[in-house]
Write a protein that holds these residues in place. Structure first.
Motif, short mmCIF file in Angstrom:
data_model
loop_
_atom_site.label_atom_id
_atom_site.label_comp_id
_atom_site.label_asym_id
_atom_site.label_seq_id
_atom_site.Cartn_x
_atom_site.Cartn_y
_atom_site.Cartn_z
N HIS A 81 0.73 -1.26 -0.07
CA HIS A 81 -0.13 -0.11 0.15
C HIS A 81 0.93 1.23 -0.06
CE1 HIS A 81 -4.12 -1.55 1.36
NE2 HIS A 81 -3.46 -2.60 1.06
N LEU A 82 0.46 2.43 -0.91
CA LEU A 82 1.17 3.24 -0.93
C LEU A 82 -0.04 4.64 -0.46
CD1 LEU A 82 3.38 5.57 -0.90
CD2 LEU A 82 3.33 5.24 -3.34
N ARG A 83 -0.25 5.08 0.69
CA ARG A 83 -1.30 6.04 1.09
C ARG A 83 -0.96 7.48 0.95
NH1 ARG A 83 -5.56 3.47 3.76
NH2 ARG A 83 -5.55 1.32 3.25
N PHE A 84 -1.67 8.15 0.31
CA PHE A 84 -1.50 9.50 0.33
C PHE A 84 -2.80 10.27 1.17
CE2 PHE A 84 1.10 8.64 -3.19
CZ PHE A 84 2.23 9.32 -3.17
N LYS A 85 -2.31 11.06 2.17
CA LYS A 85 -3.06 11.88 2.89
C LYS A 85 -3.69 12.85 2.37
CE LYS A 85 -4.67 12.60 7.07
NZ LYS A 85 -5.93 13.12 6.59
N ASN A 86 -5.14 13.01 2.54
CA ASN A 86 -5.59 14.32 1.96
C ASN A 86 -5.47 15.45 2.95
OD1 ASN A 86 -7.24 12.50 3.98
ND2 ASN A 86 -9.02 13.87 3.57
N ARG A 87 -5.64 16.80 2.51
CA ARG A 87 -5.43 17.93 3.01
C ARG A 87 -6.50 18.19 3.98
NH1 ARG A 87 -2.87 22.60 -0.50
NH2 ARG A 87 -0.89 21.87 0.76
N HIS A 88 -5.84 18.87 5.21
CA HIS A 88 -6.73 19.62 6.19
C HIS A 88 -6.65 20.79 6.09
CE1 HIS A 88 -7.29 15.55 8.11
NE2 HIS A 88 -8.23 16.01 8.83
N SER A 89 -7.78 21.67 6.03
CA SER A 89 -7.60 23.29 6.09
C SER A 89 -8.65 23.87 7.08
CB SER A 89 -7.72 23.81 4.59
OG SER A 89 -8.89 23.41 4.21
N TRP A 90 -8.64 24.97 7.44
CA TRP A 90 -9.61 25.82 8.16
C TRP A 90 -10.74 26.18 6.76
CZ3 TRP A 90 -9.37 26.50 13.59
CH2 TRP A 90 -8.19 26.18 13.96
N TRP A 91 -11.84 25.89 7.27
CA TRP A 91 -13.03 26.16 6.02
C TRP A 91 -13.65 27.60 6.56
CZ3 TRP A 91 -16.34 21.54 4.55
CH2 TRP A 91 -15.41 20.20 4.21
N VAL B 68 -7.58 26.46 -1.84
CA VAL B 68 -6.60 26.50 -0.42
C VAL B 68 -5.68 27.58 -0.76
CG1 VAL B 68 -5.20 25.09 0.76
CG2 VAL B 68 -7.10 24.03 -0.40
N LYS B 69 -5.53 28.50 0.41
CA LYS B 69 -4.67 29.63 0.49
C LYS B 69 -3.78 29.49 1.98
CE LYS B 69 -7.22 32.73 -2.05
NZ LYS B 69 -7.93 34.27 -2.01
N ALA B 70 -2.56 29.96 1.97
CA ALA B 70 -1.92 29.64 2.99
C ALA B 70 -1.83 31.33 3.58
CB ALA B 70 -0.32 29.32 2.63
N ASP B 71 -2.04 31.34 5.00
CA ASP B 71 -1.93 32.74 5.76
C ASP B 71 -0.69 32.38 6.02
OD1 ASP B 71 -4.51 33.32 4.97
OD2 ASP B 71 -5.11 32.79 7.03
N LEU B 72 0.19 33.79 5.73
CA LEU B 72 1.56 33.84 6.08
C LEU B 72 1.79 35.00 7.31
CD1 LEU B 72 3.21 34.04 2.62
CD2 LEU B 72 2.74 31.82 4.41
N ASN B 73 2.66 34.68 8.21
CA ASN B 73 3.08 35.45 9.12
C ASN B 73 4.10 36.53 8.87
OD1 ASN B 73 5.31 34.26 9.51
ND2 ASN B 73 4.72 33.38 11.56
N GLU B 74 4.56 37.26 9.63
CA GLU B 74 5.51 38.64 9.35
C GLU B 74 6.75 37.85 8.87
OE1 GLU B 74 5.85 41.12 12.55
OE2 GLU B 74 3.64 42.10 12.36
N GLN B 75 7.06 36.61 9.38
CA GLN B 75 8.11 35.79 9.09
C GLN B 75 8.11 34.86 7.88
OE1 GLN B 75 6.98 35.71 12.39
NE2 GLN B 75 8.26 37.42 12.77
N LYS B 76 6.90 35.49 7.10
CA LYS B 76 6.72 34.39 5.92
C LYS B 76 6.58 32.96 6.16
CE LYS B 76 6.95 38.20 3.38
NZ LYS B 76 5.63 39.00 3.13
N ALA B 77 6.37 32.67 7.23
CA ALA B 77 5.98 31.20 7.66
C ALA B 77 4.57 31.01 7.58
CB ALA B 77 6.41 31.00 9.13
N VAL B 78 4.15 29.58 7.27
CA VAL B 78 2.58 29.44 7.10
C VAL B 78 1.75 29.49 8.49
CG1 VAL B 78 0.81 27.56 6.23
CG2 VAL B 78 2.84 28.24 4.98
#
Length: 338
Positions: free
Chosen positions: A272-282, A319-329
């Motif tokens: 088996h090779l399993r790929f995880k589906n994405r979790h996000s804030w809706w 799906v969008k990534a919110d970034l902080n001041e340090q450009k981290a997600v």
């Protein structure tokens, strides 16, 4: 009249590539669905919707030398060899995985870092090497398992371990026996995460950041990336991952392809090779621009709705990534326009 000789074949191996975006039902894991629902989802399931598979040139030559044949299936692929074939224990077969479309990156939990290409040269500029950073290699030599005996499932992904310093958003990790996932880059002393299951052993071994190997660069190359793979000439730039299968595994024979005489096993191993589906804030956005946010990250799935009947589910591409001041997600957000 010329004689006809019928060659009988035996299955050497089978690989299932199961993506949980296409197989989970809302917040219910595919493995926890009823047998009837699982079978119904698998009937419609087809890997060509999200991934392309091709053996490397080396693998094609090895398969031909063994008289073997490989066939793609709706769930993955299989290899068959003549009944009288003898497979050397050191035989290695590799398949290349490339995404069928860019949508793959929208609904897949990307536990890996960006896959940058690197061209490196020896000091005298006479030889060039290509490397691709953070490409995972899924292998029956390093793969982990769940269950035992007849209920043992063989995964091609490495065991999911403790969180490490370099792990970023969506990284999977084990904490006190639970399977967890970062919901943001590691910011501060307490990383933002969610528990996927309190018992890691009850979950599949998903593709994860531990599947990316260290690069052992050729002599004279000093600027190769630390993790990933060296690309052969036939490997495309958009290569996402490799599946590497070796005929014999010494520490766990259940992951081997052959017996001690080099013959296919009586019962063909299924990996088996399993790929995880994405979790996000809706985030639901009304026509008057008012907004409401889910209380926790929810899984994106083709079937069902993780929010229940109370809200419209998002498109897999929103799906969008919110970034902080340090450009981290700081958060992954799926926008839903009502």
């Amino acid at each position: 009249m010329s004689e006809r000789r019928k060659q009988k074949y035996s299955r050497l191996l089978e690989v299932w590539l199961l993506h949980h975006y296409w197989l989970d039902k809302g917040s219910t894991l595919f493995d926890n669905l009823s047998d009837e629902e699982q079978e119904r989802y698998l009937i419609d399931y087809d890997i060509t919707a999200w991934i392309q598979i091709e053996p490397t040139e080396k693998a094609k030559k090895t398969l031909k030398a063994c008289g073997a044949t490989w066939h793609q299936t709706k769930r993955g692929f299989l290899v068959a060899v003549p009944d009288d074939a003898v497979i050397p224990q050191e035989t290695v077969l590799e398949w290349m995985l490339t995404p069928a479309s860019s949508d793959f990156f929208n609904y897949t939990a990307l536990t890996f870092r960006p896959q940058a290409l690197h061209e490196c040269y020896t000091a005298d500029k006479s030889t060039r090497y290509r490397f691709k950073e953070d490409v995972p290699v899924f292998s029956n030599i390093t793969g982990a398992s769940r269950g035992s005996g007849a209920n043992k499932t063989r995964f091609l992904s490495s065991e999911i371990g403790a969180l490490e310093t370099g792990d970023g958003v969506e990284a999977l990790f084990e904490k006190s026996g639970a399977l967890c996932q970062l919901t943001a880059d590691q910011i501060g002393s307490t990383p933002s995460s969610q528990t996927l299951d309190a018992d890691k052993s009850a979950m599949p071994v998903f593709a994860n950041q531990r599947d990316v190997p260290d690069i052992d660069a050729p002599e004279g190359i000093t600027d190769a990336p630390a993790k990933g793979i060296q690309l052969d000439d036939d490997m495309p730039d958009d290569l996402f991952a490799l599946i590497r299968l070796t005929a014999k595994r010494d520490d766990d024979n259940d992951f081997s392809l052959i017996d001690n005489e080099g013959k296919p096993l009586t019962k063909c191993p299924v990996f088996h090779l399993r790929f995880k589906n994405r979790h996000s804030w809706w985030k639901w956005i009304e026509r008057d621009s008012s907004e409401s946010l889910s209380s926790e990250p929810l899984p994106l799935t083709f079937h069902g709705n993780a929010a229940g009947t109370n809200g419209k589910k998002p498109s897999s591409g929103m799906v969008k990534a919110d970034l902080n001041e340090q450009k981290a997600v700081s958060r992954l957000v799926s926008e839903i326009f009502i």
